[in-house]
Design a protein around this motif. Structure first.
Motif: not given
Length: 220
Positions: A148-149, A152, A187, A190-191, A193-194, A197-198
């Protein structure tokens, strides 16, 4: 499970307490807000009516949340969307509108308990097969590491740290981005949602419309 029922209506309490006791819950009842803050350390769940004679239930919910992370379920006749949003923003984990079925209330209690992840040794939170190490900034899903970033992980840590309570968008934006603007809000979407998914567990982070996010009851 130890439950504190904060309900001023003797008729409602008289019907509810035996039903919950028969299902194995230990019930303590208070008919007003007085004494609630002294009891929250000794219970697992608070069932909170909003129409109390001495204090508004939303105000009391905020006071509870200021001193405890106990699970709070609002049980109220106030059923408008604004009332539910106000209750959740005050720190309630869930909101159930009267009249309701006792089995539904039990299901809500069980769901709240399931999604309130308790940190284990070293600050590790286990959410089904998802393991979040808050100290080491590591996430495992079914034993496999997930990259993860930084942002995130920060978003995930805030939602996990709320232990099933609603984590407001405003709080996440302030903590992770430092300020709240349209770009940051997009943003965040988006985070989230990501993250879903991850992790491969879209139900893990539940959106509370108009309020924010919380741990979802379904984590598969």
């Amino acid at each position: 499970m130890r439950v504190l029922l904060v309900e001023d209506d003797d008729r409602v309490a008289g019907a509810l307490m035996p039903a919950l006791t028969r299902r194995g819950l230990a019930i303590t009842r208070l008919a007003s807000g007085a004494g609630v803050l002294d009891r929250v350390a000794d219970v697992d769940v608070v069932l909170l009516d909003l129409g109390l004679p001495d204090v508004d239930g939303v105000v009391l919910c905020r006071r509870i949340r200021a001193v405890s992370d106990v699970a709070v379920i609002v049980v109220s006749a106030r059923g408008e969307v604004d009332d539910r949003i106000q209750g959740l923003r005050a720190g309630a984990d869930d909101y159930l509108v009267k009249p309701y079925d006792v089995e539904e209330l039990l299901a809500r209690v069980e769901a709240v308990r399931r999604r309130r992840g308790e940190p284990g040794p070293g600050g590790v939170v286990e959410l089904g097969d998802v393991s979040v190490d808050l100290a080491r900034h590591e996430v495992l899903v079914a034993g496999e590491p997930v990259a993860l970033s930084r942002k995130e992980f920060q978003v995930l840590a805030l939602v996990v740290g709320a232990r099933g309570a609603v984590c407001s968008r405003e709080h996440v934006l302030t903590e992770v981005w430092g300020h709240r603007g349209p770009a940051e809000s997009r943003s965040l979407d988006v985070h989230v949602a990501t993250l879903r998914t991850k992790l491969g567990r879209p139900a893990l982070i539940e959106t509370v419309r108009g309020v924010g996010y919380r741990l979802g009851a379904g984590r598969g």
